[in-house]
Motif scaffolding. Structure first.
Motif, PDB file in Angstrom:
ATOM      1  N   GLU A   4      40.130  49.189  41.211  1.00 59.16           N
ATOM      2  CA  GLU A   4      38.971  48.310  41.346  1.00 59.16           C
ATOM      3  C   GLU A   4      37.853  48.728  40.390  1.00 59.16           C
ATOM      4  OE1 GLU A   4      36.212  49.149  44.812  1.00 59.16           O
ATOM      5  OE2 GLU A   4      38.099  49.914  45.622  1.00 59.16           O
ATOM      6  N   TYR A   5      37.792  50.010  40.045  1.00 61.33           N
ATOM      7  CA  TYR A   5      36.740  50.510  39.159  1.00 61.33           C
ATOM      8  C   TYR A   5      37.006  50.089  37.713  1.00 61.33           C
ATOM      9  CZ  TYR A   5      36.195  53.226  43.383  1.00 61.33           C
ATOM     10  OH  TYR A   5      36.057  53.582  44.702  1.00 61.33           O
ATOM     11  N   GLU A   6      38.274  50.063  37.324  1.00 60.38           N
ATOM     12  CA  GLU A   6      38.616  49.570  35.987  1.00 60.38           C
ATOM     13  C   GLU A   6      38.340  48.072  35.885  1.00 60.38           C
ATOM     14  OE1 GLU A   6      42.198  52.547  34.571  1.00 60.38           O
ATOM     15  OE2 GLU A   6      42.609  51.118  36.169  1.00 60.38           O
ATOM     16  N   ILE A   7      38.650  47.342  36.954  1.00 60.07           N
ATOM     17  CA  ILE A   7      38.345  45.908  36.995  1.00 60.07           C
ATOM     18  C   ILE A   7      36.846  45.694  36.828  1.00 60.07           C
ATOM     19  CG2 ILE A   7      38.267  43.889  38.517  1.00 60.07           C
ATOM     20  CD1 ILE A   7      41.039  44.358  37.433  1.00 60.07           C
ATOM     21  N   GLU A   8      36.066  46.452  37.556  1.00 59.86           N
ATOM     22  CA  GLU A   8      34.612  46.342  37.501  1.00 59.86           C
ATOM     23  C   GLU A   8      34.092  46.654  36.102  1.00 59.86           C
ATOM     24  OE1 GLU A   8      30.939  47.666  40.401  1.00 59.86           O
ATOM     25  OE2 GLU A   8      32.613  49.054  40.120  1.00 59.86           O
ATOM     26  N   SER A   9      34.704  47.625  35.431  1.00 59.21           N
ATOM     27  CA  SER A   9      34.282  48.001  34.085  1.00 59.21           C
ATOM     28  C   SER A   9      34.630  46.921  33.060  1.00 59.21           C
ATOM     29  CB  SER A   9      34.935  49.329  33.677  1.00 59.21           C
ATOM     30  OG  SER A   9      34.538  50.376  34.539  1.00 59.21           O
ATOM     31  N   MET A  10      35.831  46.346  33.180  1.00 59.67           N
ATOM     32  CA  MET A  10      36.256  45.330  32.205  1.00 59.67           C
ATOM     33  C   MET A  10      35.431  44.061  32.301  1.00 59.67           C
ATOM     34  SD  MET A  10      40.402  45.596  31.799  1.00 59.67           S
ATOM     35  CE  MET A  10      40.829  45.736  33.531  1.00 59.67           C
ATOM     36  N   ILE A  11      35.075  43.662  33.516  1.00 57.11           N
ATOM     37  CA  ILE A  11      34.349  42.409  33.676  1.00 57.11           C
ATOM     38  C   ILE A  11      32.896  42.538  33.215  1.00 57.11           C
ATOM     39  CG2 ILE A  11      33.482  42.666  36.028  1.00 57.11           C
ATOM     40  CD1 ILE A  11      34.338  39.746  36.521  1.00 57.11           C
ATOM     41  N   TYR A  13      32.170  43.355  30.230  1.00 58.73           N
ATOM     42  CA  TYR A  13      32.143  42.803  28.874  1.00 58.73           C
ATOM     43  C   TYR A  13      31.652  41.360  28.969  1.00 58.73           C
ATOM     44  CZ  TYR A  13      34.809  46.713  26.883  1.00 58.73           C
ATOM     45  OH  TYR A  13      35.218  47.951  26.440  1.00 58.73           O
ATOM     46  N   PRO A  14      30.621  40.988  28.200  1.00 63.73           N
ATOM     47  CA  PRO A  14      30.036  39.644  28.333  1.00 63.73           C
ATOM     48  C   PRO A  14      31.039  38.513  28.170  1.00 63.73           C
ATOM     49  CG  PRO A  14      28.625  41.047  27.000  1.00 63.73           C
ATOM     50  CD  PRO A  14      29.883  41.820  27.231  1.00 63.73           C
ATOM     51  N   GLU A  15      31.953  38.620  27.186  1.00 65.86           N
ATOM     52  CA  GLU A  15      32.906  37.544  26.959  1.00 65.86           C
ATOM     53  C   GLU A  15      33.919  37.426  28.096  1.00 65.86           C
ATOM     54  OE1 GLU A  15      32.428  40.472  25.378  1.00 65.86           O
ATOM     55  OE2 GLU A  15      33.806  40.544  23.644  1.00 65.86           O
ATOM     56  N   VAL A  16      34.255  38.569  28.705  1.00 68.50           N
ATOM     57  CA  VAL A  16      35.176  38.566  29.848  1.00 68.50           C
ATOM     58  C   VAL A  16      34.494  37.947  31.065  1.00 68.50           C
ATOM     59  CG1 VAL A  16      36.546  40.002  31.406  1.00 68.50           C
ATOM     60  CG2 VAL A  16      36.416  40.585  28.968  1.00 68.50           C
ATOM     61  N   ASP A 108      44.845  32.575  29.062  1.00 69.43           N
ATOM     62  CA  ASP A 108      43.821  32.510  28.010  1.00 69.43           C
ATOM     63  C   ASP A 108      42.705  33.512  28.272  1.00 69.43           C
ATOM     64  OD1 ASP A 108      45.146  30.555  26.593  1.00 69.43           O
ATOM     65  OD2 ASP A 108      43.977  28.888  27.391  1.00 69.43           O
ATOM     66  N   VAL A 109      42.285  33.637  29.544  1.00 67.66           N
ATOM     67  CA  VAL A 109      41.246  34.616  29.878  1.00 67.66           C
ATOM     68  C   VAL A 109      41.762  36.035  29.662  1.00 67.66           C
ATOM     69  CG1 VAL A 109      39.750  35.529  31.692  1.00 67.66           C
ATOM     70  CG2 VAL A 109      40.130  33.055  31.522  1.00 67.66           C
ATOM     71  N   LEU A 110      43.004  36.279  30.047  1.00 71.54           N
ATOM     72  CA  LEU A 110      43.583  37.610  29.841  1.00 71.54           C
ATOM     73  C   LEU A 110      43.707  37.945  28.359  1.00 71.54           C
ATOM     74  CD1 LEU A 110      46.450  38.065  32.454  1.00 71.54           C
ATOM     75  CD2 LEU A 110      44.302  39.318  32.279  1.00 71.54           C
ATOM     76  N   LYS A 111      44.085  36.965  27.565  1.00 72.48           N
ATOM     77  CA  LYS A 111      44.221  37.185  26.120  1.00 72.48           C
ATOM     78  C   LYS A 111      42.879  37.609  25.531  1.00 72.48           C
ATOM     79  CE  LYS A 111      44.964  33.571  23.560  1.00 72.48           C
ATOM     80  NZ  LYS A 111      45.658  32.418  22.946  1.00 72.48           N
ATOM     81  N   GLU A 112      41.808  36.945  25.929  1.00 72.11           N
ATOM     82  CA  GLU A 112      40.475  37.304  25.454  1.00 72.11           C
ATOM     83  C   GLU A 112      40.055  38.674  25.968  1.00 72.11           C
ATOM     84  OE1 GLU A 112      38.745  35.668  23.134  1.00 72.11           O
ATOM     85  OE2 GLU A 112      40.573  34.456  23.050  1.00 72.11           O
ATOM     86  N   THR A 113      40.452  38.996  27.197  1.00 73.06           N
ATOM     87  CA  THR A 113      40.126  40.301  27.780  1.00 73.06           C
ATOM     88  C   THR A 113      40.799  41.429  27.006  1.00 73.06           C
ATOM     89  OG1 THR A 113      39.893  39.323  29.987  1.00 73.06           O
ATOM     90  CG2 THR A 113      40.230  41.706  29.872  1.00 73.06           C
ATOM     91  N   ILE A 114      42.065  41.234  26.683  1.00 66.52           N
ATOM     92  CA  ILE A 114      42.813  42.247  25.931  1.00 66.52           C
ATOM     93  C   ILE A 114      42.172  42.463  24.557  1.00 66.52           C
ATOM     94  CG2 ILE A 114      45.030  42.759  24.824  1.00 66.52           C
ATOM     95  CD1 ILE A 114      46.352  41.277  27.215  1.00 66.52           C
TER      96      ILE A 114
END
Length: 203
Positions: A4-11, A13-16, A108-114
């Protein structure tokens, strides 16, 4: 699987965040108008979408697959692992119901996240792995030298246990393998040598 902490960190990112909020608004309006879910937990659902796709490859989700999906979803939920009604598990039921109507938008959202989190521009995306068996030593080195989050994404999407990433004897059914290849193409992972080698570890 991600925490959950990695999820919180990734989100963060403004574009994510922007892409997640837009998809969440569309999904709730169209598919689940009464669903209450935070942005972080909805992003967890997005991260779950490739795993759901693999489970649905043969047209149905078995009881064992459902239990495995629920376990992963609870691990991703923000503070929700011990909750009686886990928000990600509950939201997942809506996605499974009409998965094929939503899978491309989720991918598409995952692709941008990666792209945003993994420094993909620094990974050689034009190299091609030769046909035939892979060199296991070369694969291990590729895993160890790849961006940490890239390997986490691959393991989280396609493996039951993350620690199995460096393994040369993965087992998978034909339909699941074909679905994995398709998802890899949609996420543009198929251009990355370590993912090409990863696919060759399946028997």
């Amino acid at each position: 699987m991600f925490t959950e902490y990695e999820i919180e960190s990734m989100i963060e990112y403004p574009e994510v965040k922007e892409a997640t909020v837009a998809l969440k608004k569309d999904f709730l309006k169209t598919e689940a108008p009464y669903l209450e879910i935070s942005d972080e937990d909805f992003f967890s659902l997005i991260v779950m979408s490739p795993t759901i796709g693999i489970a649905m490859a043969d047209g149905k989700i078995s009881l064992f697959e459902e239990m495995a999906l629920n376990k992963k979803a609870r691990k991703l939920s923000k503070g929700g692992y011990f909750m009686k009604k886990d928000p990600v598990v509950y939201a997942m039921k809506y996605l499974i119901k009409n998965y094929y109507n939503w899978s491309d938008k989720f991918m598409d959202v995952l692709k941008e996240t990666i792209k945003a989190t993994c420094n993909i521009e620094n990974v050689d995306q034009d190299a091609k792995v030769t046909d035939g068996d892979i060199d296991y030593k070369e694969y291990r080195e590729a895993v160890l030298h790849s961006p940490y989050l890239l390997i986490r994404f691959i393991a989280s999407f396609f493996l039951e246990n993350d620690e199995d990433i460096i393994n040369q004897n993965h087992k998978i059914g034909k339909e699941e393998y074909q679905r994995m290849i398709l998802i890899g193409e949609k996420l543009e992972l198929n251009r990355i040598p370590v993912f090409q080698m990863f696919c060759k570890t399946f028997k």
